[in-house]
Design an enzyme around this catalytic site. Structure first.
Site, PDB file in Angstrom:
ATOM      1  N   HIS A  72       0.853  -1.189   0.000  1.00  0.00           N
ATOM      2  CA  HIS A  72       0.000   0.000   0.000  1.00  0.00           C
ATOM      3  C   HIS A  72       0.889   1.239   0.000  1.00  0.00           C
ATOM      4  O   HIS A  72       1.962   1.226   0.599  1.00  0.00           O
ATOM      5  CB  HIS A  72      -0.890   0.022   1.253  1.00  0.00           C
ATOM      6  N   PRO A  73       0.435   2.291  -0.648  1.00  0.00           N
ATOM      7  CA  PRO A  73       1.233   3.520  -0.635  1.00  0.00           C
ATOM      8  C   PRO A  73       1.299   4.116   0.764  1.00  0.00           C
ATOM      9  O   PRO A  73       0.337   4.044   1.522  1.00  0.00           O
ATOM     10  CB  PRO A  73       0.487   4.443  -1.596  1.00  0.00           C
ATOM     11  N   GLU A  96     -10.391   3.969  -3.892  1.00  0.00           N
ATOM     12  CA  GLU A  96     -10.838   3.479  -2.598  1.00  0.00           C
ATOM     13  C   GLU A  96     -10.795   4.593  -1.556  1.00  0.00           C
ATOM     14  O   GLU A  96     -11.558   4.593  -0.601  1.00  0.00           O
ATOM     15  CB  GLU A  96      -9.957   2.307  -2.144  1.00  0.00           C
ATOM     16  N   PHE A 126      -0.786   2.590   8.445  1.00  0.00           N
ATOM     17  CA  PHE A 126      -2.189   2.477   8.833  1.00  0.00           C
ATOM     18  C   PHE A 126      -2.967   1.873   7.676  1.00  0.00           C
ATOM     19  O   PHE A 126      -2.955   2.389   6.567  1.00  0.00           O
ATOM     20  CB  PHE A 126      -2.724   3.876   9.161  1.00  0.00           C
ATOM     21  N   ALA A 130     -10.947   1.946   3.136  1.00  0.00           N
ATOM     22  CA  ALA A 130     -11.399   3.337   3.056  1.00  0.00           C
ATOM     23  C   ALA A 130     -12.671   3.517   2.239  1.00  0.00           C
ATOM     24  O   ALA A 130     -13.281   4.586   2.292  1.00  0.00           O
ATOM     25  CB  ALA A 130     -10.292   4.197   2.471  1.00  0.00           C
TER      26      ALA A 130
END
Length: 174
Positions: A72-73, A96, A126, A130
């Site tokens: 994930h970025p 998202e 984290f 979303a």
């Protein structure tokens, strides 16, 4: 069971293995999860695809889960990067998390700072599913989750990753 999952299962079953591997890696970056999914082909239908995904995810260890998170970025390097991240783009993460694009500056600052604090506390970014959440809702979740003990938080983040993976599997439908 969504029609999209059944369509995705049929699509994956018809692709060469290398293309399936690439598609699955976009859904979840844990290499052991991808290998387990490849071993479960053909999927046949949506319920079997979802069952395979859930079983493969449940068998992962901490290092595998963290590998999935690493795909994930990262959020929080700086405010410009955070603003850019949440502008509408063609990638899945952006869609998202698209509700953050409407966030006010104060919320973006708190998200940046909260994400940095989260990564410093837990050692990984984290993770939250979303989709359908506003920036304010994500900020509230982030701030609440900062209070968790590490084992509790890893379980929550892993469950969020599983939700993200399911949504991404549905997006594989042509």
């Amino acid at each position: 069971m969504s029609d999209a999952l059944s369509t995705a299962a049929a699509h994956l079953d018809g692709l060469p293995e290398a293309e399936v591997e690439a598609a699955l890696t976009r859904c979840c970056g844990a290499s052991r999860w991808v290998a387990a999914m490849l071993a479960r082909r053909p999927f046949g239908d949506g319920p079997r695809l979802l069952d395979a995904a859930e079983q493969a995810w449940a068998a992962l260890e901490r290092a595998d889960i963290l590998e999935a998170f690493d795909h994930h970025p990262r959020i929080g390097a700086n405010l410009d990067a955070l603003r850019d991240k949440f502008r509408a783009t063609a990638n899945w993460s952006a869609s998202e998390q698209s509700t953050v694009a409407a966030a006010d500056e104060a919320t973006l600052v708190r998200l940046r700072d909260g994400n940095l604090a989260y990564e410093a506390r837990f050692g990984y970014i984290f993770i939250v599913c979303a989709t359908g959440k506003s920036a304010a809702q994500m900020l509230t979740l982030l701030e609440q989750r900062l209070t968790h003990d590490p084992a509790q938080e890893l379980a929550i983040a892993a469950a969020e990753q599983a939700k993200i993976t399911r949504l991404r599997l549905e997006k594989l439908a042509p």
